[in-house]
Design a protein around this motif. Structure first.
Motif, short mmCIF file in Angstrom:
data_model
loop_
_atom_site.label_atom_id
_atom_site.label_comp_id
_atom_site.label_asym_id
_atom_site.label_seq_id
_atom_site.Cartn_x
_atom_site.Cartn_y
_atom_site.Cartn_z
N GLU A 21 14.46 2.16 16.32
CA GLU A 21 13.92 3.48 16.01
C GLU A 21 14.50 3.91 14.67
N GLU A 22 13.61 4.21 13.71
CA GLU A 22 14.04 4.46 12.34
C GLU A 22 13.83 5.92 11.93
N PRO A 23 14.81 6.50 11.19
CA PRO A 23 14.62 7.85 10.63
C PRO A 23 14.00 7.81 9.24
N GLN A 24 13.84 6.62 8.68
CA GLN A 24 13.18 6.45 7.38
C GLN A 24 12.56 5.06 7.32
N LEU A 25 11.54 4.92 6.46
CA LEU A 25 10.79 3.68 6.38
C LEU A 25 10.81 3.13 4.96
N GLU A 26 10.55 1.82 4.83
CA GLU A 26 10.65 1.12 3.54
C GLU A 26 9.58 1.62 2.56
N PRO A 27 10.01 2.23 1.43
CA PRO A 27 9.04 2.75 0.46
C PRO A 27 8.54 1.70 -0.53
N LEU A 28 9.24 0.55 -0.62
CA LEU A 28 8.81 -0.50 -1.54
C LEU A 28 7.84 -1.46 -0.87
N GLY A 29 6.82 -1.86 -1.60
CA GLY A 29 5.88 -2.84 -1.07
C GLY A 29 6.61 -4.13 -0.70
N HIS A 30 6.32 -4.66 0.49
CA HIS A 30 6.98 -5.88 0.94
C HIS A 30 6.06 -6.62 1.89
N PHE A 31 6.39 -7.88 2.15
CA PHE A 31 5.60 -8.68 3.09
C PHE A 31 6.48 -9.79 3.63
N HIS A 32 6.02 -10.37 4.74
CA HIS A 32 6.75 -11.44 5.39
C HIS A 32 5.78 -12.23 6.25
N GLU A 33 6.18 -13.42 6.64
CA GLU A 33 5.30 -14.26 7.47
C GLU A 33 5.11 -13.66 8.85
N GLY A 34 6.14 -13.01 9.37
CA GLY A 34 6.04 -12.35 10.67
C GLY A 34 5.18 -11.10 10.60
N ILE A 35 4.79 -10.60 11.77
CA ILE A 35 3.97 -9.39 11.83
C ILE A 35 4.86 -8.16 11.99
N GLU A 36 4.31 -6.99 11.62
CA GLU A 36 5.07 -5.74 11.74
C GLU A 36 4.21 -4.69 12.43
N ILE A 37 4.83 -3.96 13.35
CA ILE A 37 4.17 -2.86 14.08
C ILE A 37 5.01 -1.61 13.90
N MET A 38 4.39 -0.50 13.53
CA MET A 38 5.10 0.75 13.36
C MET A 38 4.37 1.85 14.13
N ALA A 39 5.10 2.56 15.00
CA ALA A 39 4.52 3.66 15.77
C ALA A 39 5.26 4.95 15.42
N VAL A 40 4.51 6.01 15.08
CA VAL A 40 5.11 7.28 14.70
C VAL A 40 5.49 8.08 15.95
N LEU A 41 6.76 8.47 16.01
CA LEU A 41 7.26 9.27 17.14
C LEU A 41 7.43 10.74 16.76
N GLU A 42 7.68 10.98 15.49
CA GLU A 42 7.91 12.35 15.01
C GLU A 42 7.54 12.43 13.54
N GLY A 43 6.88 13.53 13.15
CA GLY A 43 6.53 13.72 11.75
C GLY A 43 5.22 13.05 11.37
N GLU A 44 5.04 12.87 10.07
CA GLU A 44 3.81 12.28 9.53
C GLU A 44 4.17 11.26 8.44
N VAL A 45 3.52 10.12 8.48
CA VAL A 45 3.81 9.01 7.58
C VAL A 45 2.51 8.51 6.96
N GLU A 46 2.56 8.18 5.68
CA GLU A 46 1.42 7.49 5.07
C GLU A 46 1.74 6.00 5.01
N ALA A 47 0.91 5.20 5.65
CA ALA A 47 1.11 3.75 5.67
C ALA A 47 0.14 3.11 4.69
N PHE A 48 0.66 2.23 3.84
CA PHE A 48 -0.13 1.55 2.81
C PHE A 48 -0.29 0.09 3.19
N HIS A 49 -1.54 -0.36 3.23
CA HIS A 49 -1.84 -1.76 3.54
C HIS A 49 -2.71 -2.34 2.43
#
Length: 261
Positions: A21-49
């Motif tokens: 559970e994270e209080p902040q998220l990665e602002p720099l563009g990144h990627f990896h071979e594995g998959i990533e799932i992010m679910a918002v529990l509080e607040g509002e986030v803009e996700a860039f794909h």
């Protein structure tokens, strides 16, 4: 939004599971071979794909497939989100069953997401997350996604395997005097072909990416400079630059292209 990003090799360690559970998220563009799932529990986030973005509110989910460049911008001052990153061992069954298909990148149905997020919370609360338990949870999670959402065509490029080799080599040898010519020859491909697929996946040239990685590592070392007792010049050389002049030239060059470190 340009899909410029850096490769995150820590996410691709064999049998790697990151769930927190994270209080902040990665602002720099990144990627990896594995998959990533992010679910918002509080607040509002803009996700860039890659070249698309959406604002996500509480109860909404974002999914990044293998080597999808992504990052986040926090709209609310305070946020909480569950982030799961799974190495390729945990996606094998899903990929074999649904070959050529993948999950939607943005999942906005809060009612459908409720049981998915509850499962993520339960997984997070497990004290002893061994390999078998993680396999069970990952497959259960995929089953709930499949039940609640229509799958989409997987646009994975056949060139991704080559870009993986390129990126892994660069991340292991960025302190050395390397070039795209020598790396492409080592892999058995032309320099032009490697340059093309590298730009398509990473969103910047080989030289810019190498400088980006070296500068990023230098920034990390400079943050720890007091504890390591290394001088700035020592850190610059340690990260692959052959002089302070090339360090500052690389920094100026990336800034001129609006590539943030």
């Amino acid at each position: 939004m340009s899909h410029i990003g850096y490769y995150l090799p820590e996410a691709d360690i064999t049998r790697s599971v990151y769930i927190k559970e994270e209080p902040q998220l990665e602002p720099l563009g990144h990627f990896h071979e594995g998959i990533e799932i992010m679910a918002v529990l509080e607040g509002e986030v803009e996700a860039f794909h890659i070249n698309r973005s959406e604002r996500l509110k509480v109860g909404e989910i974002f999914f990044a497939d293998s080597f999808d460049c992504h990052h986040y911008s926090q709209i609310s001052q305070q946020i909480r989100a569950i982030v799961i990153v799974l190495s390729s061992e945990y996606t094998t069954i899903f990929q074999n069953l649904y070959h050529g298909k993948t999950l939607p990148r943005f999942m906005n149905n809060i009612d459908k997401n409720e049981e998915i997020i509850q499962l993520m919370k339960t997984w997070l609360s497990e004290a002893d997350k061994d390999f078998i338990l993680n396999v069970g949870y990952s497959n259960l999670l995929f089953s709930k996604f499949v039940k609640n959402y229509d799958l989409e065509p997987n646009d994975a490029s056949k060139d991704k395997n080559i870009s993986v080799k390129l990126l892994k080599y660069i991340n292991e040898h960025y302190t050395e005097d390397i070039s795209l010519t020598t790396i492409s020859k080592m892999l058995g491909y032309t320099k032009e072909y490697c340059s093309k697929i590298f730009s398509e996946v990473v969103g910047m040239s080989f030289r810019d990416y190498l400088n980006f990685l070296r500068l990023k590592k230098a920034k990390e070392y400079l943050t720890l400079k007091k504890s390591t007792k290394q001088t700035t010049t020592e850190i610059i050389y340690k990260c692959g630059f052959n002089s302070t002049a090339t360090f500052y030239r690389a920094l100026k060059g990336l800034r001129s292209k609006n590539i943030n470190i």
